[in-house]
Design a protein around this motif. Sequence first.
Motif, PDB file in Angstrom:
ATOM      1  N   GLY A 131       0.336  -8.496  -5.336  1.00 28.86           N
ATOM      2  CA  GLY A 131       0.328  -9.844  -4.794  1.00 28.86           C
ATOM      3  C   GLY A 131       1.340 -10.164  -3.716  1.00 28.86           C
ATOM      4  N   PRO A 132       2.603  -9.703  -3.818  1.00 28.94           N
ATOM      5  CA  PRO A 132       3.582 -10.077  -2.798  1.00 28.94           C
ATOM      6  C   PRO A 132       3.263  -9.493  -1.420  1.00 28.94           C
ATOM      7  N   ILE A 133       3.701 -10.210  -0.395  1.00 28.50           N
ATOM      8  CA  ILE A 133       3.567  -9.734   0.980  1.00 28.50           C
ATOM      9  C   ILE A 133       4.642  -8.679   1.218  1.00 28.50           C
ATOM     10  N   VAL A 134       4.249  -7.579   1.865  1.00 26.32           N
ATOM     11  CA  VAL A 134       5.156  -6.464   2.140  1.00 26.32           C
ATOM     12  C   VAL A 134       5.294  -6.306   3.645  1.00 26.32           C
ATOM     13  N   ARG A 135       6.523  -6.213   4.122  1.00 23.38           N
ATOM     14  CA  ARG A 135       6.796  -6.016   5.549  1.00 23.38           C
ATOM     15  C   ARG A 135       7.472  -4.669   5.734  1.00 23.38           C
ATOM     16  N   VAL A 136       6.962  -3.887   6.673  1.00 22.65           N
ATOM     17  CA  VAL A 136       7.517  -2.579   6.968  1.00 22.65           C
ATOM     18  C   VAL A 136       7.383  -2.357   8.471  1.00 22.65           C
ATOM     19  N   THR A 137       8.313  -1.632   9.059  1.00 19.02           N
ATOM     20  CA  THR A 137       8.278  -1.391  10.506  1.00 19.02           C
ATOM     21  C   THR A 137       7.538  -0.089  10.813  1.00 19.02           C
ATOM     22  N   TYR A 138       7.134   0.051  12.069  1.00 17.67           N
ATOM     23  CA  TYR A 138       6.491   1.299  12.482  1.00 17.67           C
ATOM     24  C   TYR A 138       7.443   2.480  12.315  1.00 17.67           C
ATOM     25  N   GLY A 139       8.729   2.262  12.531  1.00 11.59           N
ATOM     26  CA  GLY A 139       9.710   3.321  12.320  1.00 11.59           C
ATOM     27  C   GLY A 139       9.725   3.783  10.871  1.00 11.59           C
ATOM     28  N   GLN A 140       9.664   2.839   9.938  1.00 13.58           N
ATOM     29  CA  GLN A 140       9.642   3.180   8.520  1.00 13.58           C
ATOM     30  C   GLN A 140       8.332   3.860   8.133  1.00 13.58           C
ATOM     31  N   ILE A 141       7.222   3.379   8.680  1.00  8.99           N
ATOM     32  CA  ILE A 141       5.923   4.001   8.393  1.00  8.99           C
ATOM     33  C   ILE A 141       5.930   5.443   8.877  1.00  8.99           C
ATOM     34  N   HIS A 142       6.468   5.673  10.060  1.00  6.56           N
ATOM     35  CA  HIS A 142       6.533   7.036  10.611  1.00  6.56           C
ATOM     36  C   HIS A 142       7.336   7.944   9.688  1.00  6.56           C
ATOM     37  N   GLU A 143       8.481   7.462   9.241  1.00 10.68           N
ATOM     38  CA  GLU A 143       9.343   8.251   8.350  1.00 10.68           C
ATOM     39  C   GLU A 143       8.637   8.571   7.025  1.00 10.68           C
ATOM     40  N   ARG A 144       8.003   7.584   6.450  1.00 11.87           N
ATOM     41  CA  ARG A 144       7.314   7.780   5.171  1.00 11.87           C
ATOM     42  C   ARG A 144       6.084   8.679   5.324  1.00 11.87           C
ATOM     43  N   ALA A 145       5.381   8.549   6.436  1.00  9.56           N
ATOM     44  CA  ALA A 145       4.209   9.405   6.680  1.00  9.56           C
ATOM     45  C   ALA A 145       4.644  10.863   6.815  1.00  9.56           C
ATOM     46  N   ARG A 146       5.788  11.090   7.450  1.00  7.48           N
ATOM     47  CA  ARG A 146       6.318  12.456   7.559  1.00  7.48           C
ATOM     48  C   ARG A 146       6.638  13.022   6.175  1.00  7.48           C
ATOM     49  N   LYS A 147       7.155  12.186   5.289  1.00  5.72           N
ATOM     50  CA  LYS A 147       7.440  12.633   3.920  1.00  5.72           C
ATOM     51  C   LYS A 147       6.144  13.003   3.202  1.00  5.72           C
ATOM     52  N   VAL A 148       5.093  12.222   3.430  1.00  2.00           N
ATOM     53  CA  VAL A 148       3.795  12.547   2.843  1.00  2.00           C
ATOM     54  C   VAL A 148       3.314  13.889   3.383  1.00  2.00           C
ATOM     55  N   ASN A 183      -6.316  -1.160   0.680  1.00  2.00           N
ATOM     56  CA  ASN A 183      -5.875  -1.166   2.071  1.00  2.00           C
ATOM     57  C   ASN A 183      -4.484  -1.802   2.165  1.00  2.00           C
ATOM     58  N   THR A 184      -3.460  -0.991   1.900  1.00  2.00           N
ATOM     59  CA  THR A 184      -2.077  -1.465   1.907  1.00  2.00           C
ATOM     60  C   THR A 184      -1.237  -0.592   2.829  1.00  2.00           C
ATOM     61  N   GLY A 185       0.006  -0.968   3.001  1.00  2.00           N
ATOM     62  CA  GLY A 185       0.929  -0.165   3.800  1.00  2.00           C
ATOM     63  C   GLY A 185       1.103   1.233   3.237  1.00  2.00           C
ATOM     64  N   ASN A 186       1.145   1.357   1.922  1.00  2.00           N
ATOM     65  CA  ASN A 186       1.281   2.685   1.309  1.00  2.00           C
ATOM     66  C   ASN A 186       0.092   3.579   1.652  1.00  2.00           C
ATOM     67  N   HIS A 187      -1.100   2.987   1.659  1.00  2.43           N
ATOM     68  CA  HIS A 187      -2.281   3.768   2.009  1.00  2.43           C
ATOM     69  C   HIS A 187      -2.242   4.172   3.481  1.00  2.43           C
ATOM     70  N   MET A 188      -1.738   3.294   4.318  1.00  2.00           N
ATOM     71  CA  MET A 188      -1.589   3.611   5.742  1.00  2.00           C
ATOM     72  C   MET A 188      -0.645   4.804   5.933  1.00  2.00           C
ATOM     73  N   GLU A 189       0.441   4.825   5.189  1.00  2.00           N
ATOM     74  CA  GLU A 189       1.390   5.940   5.271  1.00  2.00           C
ATOM     75  C   GLU A 189       0.743   7.238   4.815  1.00  2.00           C
ATOM     76  N   ALA A 190      -0.034   7.176   3.747  1.00  2.00           N
ATOM     77  CA  ALA A 190      -0.733   8.369   3.268  1.00  2.00           C
ATOM     78  C   ALA A 190      -1.744   8.836   4.307  1.00  2.00           C
ATOM     79  N   TRP A 191      -2.495   7.908   4.881  1.00  3.05           N
ATOM     80  CA  TRP A 191      -3.511   8.232   5.880  1.00  3.05           C
ATOM     81  C   TRP A 191      -2.878   8.951   7.068  1.00  3.05           C
ATOM     82  N   TYR A 192      -1.792   8.398   7.602  1.00  9.67           N
ATOM     83  CA  TYR A 192      -1.102   9.039   8.733  1.00  9.67           C
ATOM     84  C   TYR A 192      -0.469  10.367   8.320  1.00  9.67           C
ATOM     85  N   GLY A 193       0.040  10.442   7.107  1.00  9.46           N
ATOM     86  CA  GLY A 193       0.636  11.691   6.633  1.00  9.46           C
ATOM     87  C   GLY A 193      -0.383  12.804   6.520  1.00  9.46           C
ATOM     88  N   ILE A 194      -1.563  12.468   6.053  1.00 16.07           N
ATOM     89  CA  ILE A 194      -2.641  13.458   5.943  1.00 16.07           C
ATOM     90  C   ILE A 194      -3.085  13.898   7.331  1.00 16.07           C
TER      91      ILE A 194
END
Length: 111
Positions: A35-52, A73-84
């Motif tokens: 339920g809560p709104i989550v804010r993350v930057t492109y820099g953080q997404i890039h870092e997390r996607a690299r970890k994936v 369809n969340t930020g976590n899924h976006m990170e996984a998608w880019y990581g894959i």
Amino acid sequence: MLGLMQDWPLTVDRILDHAKTWHPNREVVTRSVEGPIVRVTYGQIHERARKVSNFLQAWGIKQGDRVATLAWNTGNHMEAWYGIMGIGAVCHTLNPRLFPEQLVYIINHAE
């Protein structure tokens, strides 16, 4: 250059690299499943996607392999998608709203 606009392939991971380089502090805003709104930057997404990507490679996933995700369809899924995509694997997104029989068909069809 043979008519190309750049000397590197335009792959999905390059899009995230561009966002990290030119817009590292720009926010991506999503709502979590809880339920809560989550804010993350492109820099953080890039870092997390690299970890994936690193995690998947440690598990033996390589270019051309298929990886399925079953997620909202969340930020976590976006990170996984880019990581894959970042390691050249094929991401098959499975919709959590589908019936089990439909998911089985999609998974089997993707091999």
